[in-house]
Design an enzyme around this catalytic site. Structure first.
Site, PDB file in Angstrom:
ATOM      1  N   LYS A  43      91.076  13.772  48.351  1.00  0.00           N
ATOM      2  CA  LYS A  43      90.655  14.396  49.105  1.00  0.00           C
ATOM      3  C   LYS A  43      89.788  13.708  50.127  1.00  0.00           C
ATOM      4  CE  LYS A  43      87.171  16.883  46.738  1.00  0.00           C
ATOM      5  NZ  LYS A  43      86.042  16.704  47.760  1.00  0.00           N
ATOM      6  N   ASN A  44      88.895  13.179  49.444  1.00  0.00           N
ATOM      7  CA  ASN A  44      87.458  12.447  49.963  1.00  0.00           C
ATOM      8  C   ASN A  44      88.136  12.041  51.328  1.00  0.00           C
ATOM      9  OD1 ASN A  44      85.821  14.028  48.548  1.00  0.00           O
ATOM     10  ND2 ASN A  44      85.061  12.951  47.479  1.00  0.00           N
ATOM     11  N   ARG A 113      81.022  21.107  52.715  1.00  0.00           N
ATOM     12  CA  ARG A 113      79.845  20.376  53.054  1.00  0.00           C
ATOM     13  C   ARG A 113      80.666  20.133  54.175  1.00  0.00           C
ATOM     14  NH1 ARG A 113      75.572  21.278  51.610  1.00  0.00           N
ATOM     15  NH2 ARG A 113      74.721  18.804  52.462  1.00  0.00           N
ATOM     16  N   CYS A 137      72.891  22.637  47.756  1.00  0.00           N
ATOM     17  CA  CYS A 137      74.413  22.442  47.155  1.00  0.00           C
ATOM     18  C   CYS A 137      74.132  22.412  45.389  1.00  0.00           C
ATOM     19  CB  CYS A 137      74.898  21.298  48.040  1.00  0.00           C
ATOM     20  SG  CYS A 137      76.421  20.240  46.576  1.00  0.00           S
ATOM     21  N   ARG A 142      71.144  17.374  49.357  1.00  0.00           N
ATOM     22  CA  ARG A 142      72.283  17.109  50.658  1.00  0.00           C
ATOM     23  C   ARG A 142      71.844  17.528  52.008  1.00  0.00           C
ATOM     24  NH1 ARG A 142      78.664  17.435  47.718  1.00  0.00           N
ATOM     25  NH2 ARG A 142      78.029  15.853  49.013  1.00  0.00           N
ATOM     26  N   ASP A 326      80.684  10.843  41.003  1.00  0.00           N
ATOM     27  CA  ASP A 326      81.515  11.841  41.016  1.00  0.00           C
ATOM     28  C   ASP A 326      82.725  11.737  39.966  1.00  0.00           C
ATOM     29  OD1 ASP A 326      81.144  12.414  43.813  1.00  0.00           O
ATOM     30  OD2 ASP A 326      82.514  11.685  44.486  1.00  0.00           O
ATOM     31  N   ILE A 348      72.555   9.260  42.683  1.00  0.00           N
ATOM     32  CA  ILE A 348      72.856   9.834  43.679  1.00  0.00           C
ATOM     33  C   ILE A 348      72.522  11.129  44.176  1.00  0.00           C
ATOM     34  CG2 ILE A 348      74.667   9.995  45.384  1.00  0.00           C
ATOM     35  CD1 ILE A 348      74.181   7.506  44.517  1.00  0.00           C
ATOM     36  N   ARG A 418      88.470  23.641  44.202  1.00  0.00           N
ATOM     37  CA  ARG A 418      88.583  22.719  45.045  1.00  0.00           C
ATOM     38  C   ARG A 418      89.214  21.183  45.738  1.00  0.00           C
ATOM     39  NH1 ARG A 418      82.558  22.382  46.044  1.00  0.00           N
ATOM     40  NH2 ARG A 418      83.605  20.997  47.612  1.00  0.00           N
TER      41      ARG A 418
HETATM   42  N1  EPU Z   1      71.542  11.722  52.017  1.00  0.00           N
HETATM   43  C1  EPU Z   1      70.520  12.271  52.396  1.00  0.00           C
HETATM   44  N2  EPU Z   1      70.271  12.546  54.307  1.00  0.00           N
HETATM   45  C2  EPU Z   1      71.787  11.601  54.452  1.00  0.00           C
HETATM   46  C3  EPU Z   1      73.219  11.959  53.725  1.00  0.00           C
HETATM   47  C4  EPU Z   1      72.657  11.850  52.358  1.00  0.00           C
HETATM   48  O1  EPU Z   1      69.088  11.565  52.436  1.00  0.00           O
HETATM   49  O2  EPU Z   1      72.133  12.954  56.064  1.00  0.00           O
HETATM   50  C5  EPU Z   1      71.361  11.413  50.705  1.00  0.00           C
HETATM   51  C6  EPU Z   1      72.337  12.703  49.490  1.00  0.00           C
HETATM   52  O3  EPU Z   1      71.062  13.402  49.482  1.00  0.00           O
HETATM   53  C7  EPU Z   1      72.741  11.420  47.757  1.00  0.00           C
HETATM   54  C8  EPU Z   1      73.311  10.506  48.933  1.00  0.00           C
HETATM   55  O4  EPU Z   1      72.467  10.080  50.716  1.00  0.00           O
HETATM   56  O5  EPU Z   1      71.218  11.342  47.572  1.00  0.00           O
HETATM   57  C9  EPU Z   1      74.635  10.270  49.260  1.00  0.00           C
HETATM   58  O6  EPU Z   1      75.064  11.169  50.220  1.00  0.00           O
HETATM   59  P1  EPU Z   1      76.467  11.120  50.716  1.00  0.00           P
HETATM   60  O7  EPU Z   1      75.617  11.019  52.165  1.00  0.00           O
HETATM   61  O8  EPU Z   1      76.726  10.151  50.378  1.00  0.00           O
HETATM   62  O9  EPU Z   1      77.625  11.676  50.533  1.00  0.00           O
HETATM   63  P2  EPU Z   1      78.492  12.289  50.919  1.00  0.00           P
HETATM   64  O10 EPU Z   1      79.019  12.094  52.238  1.00  0.00           O
HETATM   65  O11 EPU Z   1      77.501  14.554  50.983  1.00  0.00           O
HETATM   66  C10 EPU Z   1      80.777  11.890  49.529  1.00  0.00           C
HETATM   67  C11 EPU Z   1      81.710  12.241  48.589  1.00  0.00           C
HETATM   68  C12 EPU Z   1      80.628  13.118  47.185  1.00  0.00           C
HETATM   69  C13 EPU Z   1      80.270  12.047  46.870  1.00  0.00           C
HETATM   70  C14 EPU Z   1      79.057  11.475  47.635  1.00  0.00           C
HETATM   71  C15 EPU Z   1      78.903  10.574  46.998  1.00  0.00           C
HETATM   72  C16 EPU Z   1      83.217  13.843  50.685  1.00  0.00           C
HETATM   73  C17 EPU Z   1      83.706  14.685  51.336  1.00  0.00           C
HETATM   74  N3  EPU Z   1      82.370  14.209  49.965  1.00  0.00           N
HETATM   75  O12 EPU Z   1      79.429  12.981  49.854  1.00  0.00           O
HETATM   76  O13 EPU Z   1      82.025  13.936  47.061  1.00  0.00           O
HETATM   77  O14 EPU Z   1      79.778  12.515  45.312  1.00  0.00           O
HETATM   78  O15 EPU Z   1      79.627  11.574  49.184  1.00  0.00           O
HETATM   79  O16 EPU Z   1      79.878   9.443  46.642  1.00  0.00           O
HETATM   80  O17 EPU Z   1      83.613  12.283  50.708  1.00  0.00           O
HETATM   81  C18 EPU Z   1      83.489  15.177  45.440  1.00  0.00           C
HETATM   82  O18 EPU Z   1      84.206  14.742  45.429  1.00  0.00           O
HETATM   83  O19 EPU Z   1      82.972  15.737  44.267  1.00  0.00           O
HETATM   84  C19 EPU Z   1      81.976  15.161  46.201  1.00  0.00           C
HETATM   85  C20 EPU Z   1      80.658  15.727  45.867  1.00  0.00           C
END
Ligand code: EPU
Length: 438
Positions: A43-44, A113, A137, A142, A326, A348, A418
Site C-alpha cells: 500500500k505505502n 492522510r 489522526c 501528524r 507499523d 514515532i 484500508r
Molecule cells: N512529522 C512531523 N512533521 C511533518 C511530517 C512528519 O512532525 O511534516 C512527524 C510525524 O508526526 C511522526 C514522524 O514525523 O512523528 C514520522 O512521520 P512520517 O512523516 O514519516 O509519517 P507519514 O509519512 O505520515 C508513513 C506511513 C505510515 C507510517 C509512517 C512511519 C504512508 C502513506 N504512511 O506516514 O503508515 O506509520 O510513515 O513509518 O507511507 C500505516 O500504513 O498504517 C501508516 C500509518
C-alpha cells in the site's frame, strides 16, 4: 459543486461507513497457523506512485496493486483531478493527459492522510495546488510542517486558508532541504517536486524506507535523475522531461510482518510468499530473540516457525531500518504470550497505544509509562468484544483473537480494509477460525 450535492455525498459517505461499521470479525482462538500465505503489493509503496503519475501527461500502467480502500480513495482523487483511471483486479491504467483541477478536497483527504502526496506533483505540473490539511489522526497529531518547509526552500509560496494549504510557484529552484526528522511522505513529496526544479536538490536526513527506493526507481524510469534513496541523502537533478512508464509494485513489508507475527504468536509454521528478508531485518531480529526460527526459502519468501515458550524482548520503534512503528501493535499482542516482561518504546507516533486498552479487555497485563509499554506476558488472553481504532491496531486485535481462549469479536473493521487485502480469507486458508459477519 452545490451545497446540497456535497451534503448528499457526505450522507452517502456516512452510510457507507455505517455499513462497514456493521461488519465485524469473529475469531475463535487456539489454532496454529500452518501453510502458505501470500503477501500483496505494498500500500505505502503504491500510493506515492499513483500520485507521481500526475507529474507528466501520458498513460501509466502499475501492477501488483493491492485491493484496498486507500487505493480506491486515491483513484477517486485522481479522477477528481481529471485523470482517467481504470482500476481492475490488481492493476491500474492511469491517463494523466488532461488535468482539470489542482485541488484535493477535505472529503477525500480526511479519509486518507496520504492524499497530501498530491501537493508535490500538482505543484510540479500545474505550478499551483490546493490541498486540504489532513487534521488529527488516531495515532498522533501528524503535522505536515516539514513537507511545507521543504517546498518553500524550492521556491513555493504557501499560505493556509480555510483549512487548506494554498501553494503556488512561478519557477522551482533546486536547493538543500534538511529535515529535522526523517519523514516518509515528506521525503516523497520533495522528491516528486524536485524532479521539475531547475538544478540540483539535496534532501538531507531523508527517510530511508524501502518505499522511498521504490519511488526513486519509478521516477527514474520516468526519466528523472535521482540517486541516494535508501540512504539519508537523496540527490535529485531536476528539470528533465518526464515520460509515463509501466511498473510492478513491491510486496508489502508490513503485511508480511503481520503474518510473521501471527505465525509466531500461534506457534505456527508459515511460509510467507513474497516477504523480502532485507525489508524485515529489525522485526526478524526481535522475533529470533523471542525464540522464533526464520529462514529464507527458495524463490521469494520466508518460513517462520515458532517454538513455545516465547521469550520476552525489548523493542524501540524508529525510522527504517529500525523496528517499524507499523508492526508495534501486532508485536504487543504476541508479547502478551511471552514468558516474562517485555518493553515497547514507541518513538514515532505519540498516541499509538490505543490497542493497549483493548488488549487489556482481553486479559493482557500491560502497563503504560509515557511512550513505554511494559507487557507482562501471562499467556492468558480470553476472547472479548473489542474495537479497532486504527489500521495496525486492527491487525493486533486479530492476532490477539487468534491466541485467545474463546471467541473475540473485532468491531470497526473498516480500518482493516484500508490496508489489508482479504486478510480473513488469507488467514482462513492457513487454518485460522475467522469469519467476517454483518
Ligand atoms: N512529522 C512531523 N512533521 C511533518 C511530517 C512528519 O512532525 O511534516 C512527524 C510525524 O508526526 C511522526 C514522524 O514525523 O512523528 C514520522 O512521520 P512520517 O512523516 O514519516 O509519517 P507519514 O509519512 O505520515 C508513513 C506511513 C505510515 C507510517 C509512517 C512511519 C504512508 C502513506 N504512511 O506516514 O503508515 O506509520 O510513515 O513509518 O507511507 C500505516 O500504513 O498504517 C501508516 C500509518
Amino acid at each position: 459543486m452545490s451545497l446540497s450535492n456535497k451534503t448528499l455525498i457526505n450522507e452517502i459517505d456516512s452510510l457507507l461507513l455505517l455499513e462497514f461499521d456493521l461488519q465485524r470479525l469473529l475469531i475463535k482462538g487456539g489454532v496454529r497457523l500452518v501453510g502458505e500465505i501470500n503477501v500483496s503489493g505494498a500500500k505505502n509503496a503504491a500510493l506515492p506512485l499513483f500520485f507521481a503519475t500526475l507529474l507528466t501527461p501520458g498513460k501509466f500502467e502499475i501492477t501488483n496493486i493491492p485491493r484496498l480502500r486507500d487505493i480506491q480513495t486515491t483513484v477517486d482523487l485522481l479522477k477528481q483531478l481529471g485523470a482517467e483511471v481504470d482500476y481492475t483486479d490488481h492493476s491500474v491504467n492511469i491517463s494523466t493527459d488532461d488535468l482539470k483541477s489542482h485541488e484535493a478536497p477535505y472529503d477525500l483527504v480526511r479519509t486518507m492522510r496520504a492524499s497530501v502526496l498530491a501537493l508535490g506533483p500538482l505543484l510540479a505540473r500545474c505550478g499551483k495546488a490546493r490541498v486540504s490539511l489532513p487534521g488529527g489522526c488516531a495515532i498522533g497529531a501528524r503535522p505536515i510542517n516539514l513537507h511545507l518547509e521543504g517546498m518553500k526552500k524550492l521556491g513555493v509560496k504557501i499560505s493556509l486558508e480555510n483549512g487548506y494549504v494554498e501553494a503556488a510557484v512561478d519557477s522551482l529552484k533546486g536547493d538543500t532541504v534538511h529535515f529535522s526528522l526523517p519523514t516518509v511522505t515528506g521525503t516523497e513529496n520533495i522528491m516528486m517536486l524536485a524532479t521539475k526544479a531547475e538544478g540540483t536538490t539535496i534532501i538531507e536526513n531523508a527517510a530511508k524506507e524501502p518505499e522511498i527506493i521504490e519511488l526513486q526507481n519509478f521516477l527514474n524510469q520516468m526519466g528523472a535523475k535521482i540517486s541516494g534513496a535508501g540512504t539519508s541523502k537523496i540527490t535529485i537533478q531536476g528539470g528533465d522531461k518526464l515520460k509515463p512508464t509501466k511498473y510492478k509494485v513491491m510486496p508489502d513489508r508490513i503485511e508480511a510482518g503481520t503474518f510473521m507475527i501471527a505465525a509466531a504468536a500461534t506457534g505456527g509454521d508459515l511460509i510467507i510468499k513474497n516477504a523480502v528478508y532485507e525489508h524485515l531485518t529489525a522485526l526478524i531480529t526481535k522475533l529470533e530473540e523471542c525464540g522464533v526460527k526464520i529462514e529464507k526459502i527458495k524463490g521469494d519468501g520466508l518460513r517462520v516457525r515458532a517454538y513455545e515458550p516465547l521469550k520476552p524482548v525489548n523493542i524501540s520503534t524508529g525510522p527504517f531500518p529500525d523496528f517499524p512503528t507499523d508492526c508495534q501493535a501486532q508485536m504487543m499482542a504476541l508479547l502478551t504470550k511471552a514468558k516474562g516482561t517485555s518493553t515497547i518504546v514507541e518513538n514515532i507516533f505519540e498516541n499509538r497505544f490505543m490497542h493497549v486498552q483493548e488488549l487489556q479487555r482481553m486479559g493482557a497485563n500491560i502497563e503504560l509509562r509515557g511512550n513505554t509499554a511494559l507487557i507482562h506476558g501471562n499467556g492468558g488472553l480470553t476472547g472479548a468484544p473489542v474495537m479497532a481504532t486504527d489500521l495496525r491496531a486492527s491487525a493486533s486485535l486479530i492476532i490477539a483473537g487468534l491466541i485467545a481462549n474463546g471467541v473475540t469479536e473485532v468491531n470497526r473493521i473498516y480500518h482493516l480494509d484500508r490496508g489489508y487485502e482479504k486478510i480473513e480469507e488469507k488467514l482462513k486458508n492457513v487454518g485460522a477460525n475467522i469469519d467476517r459477519v454483518n
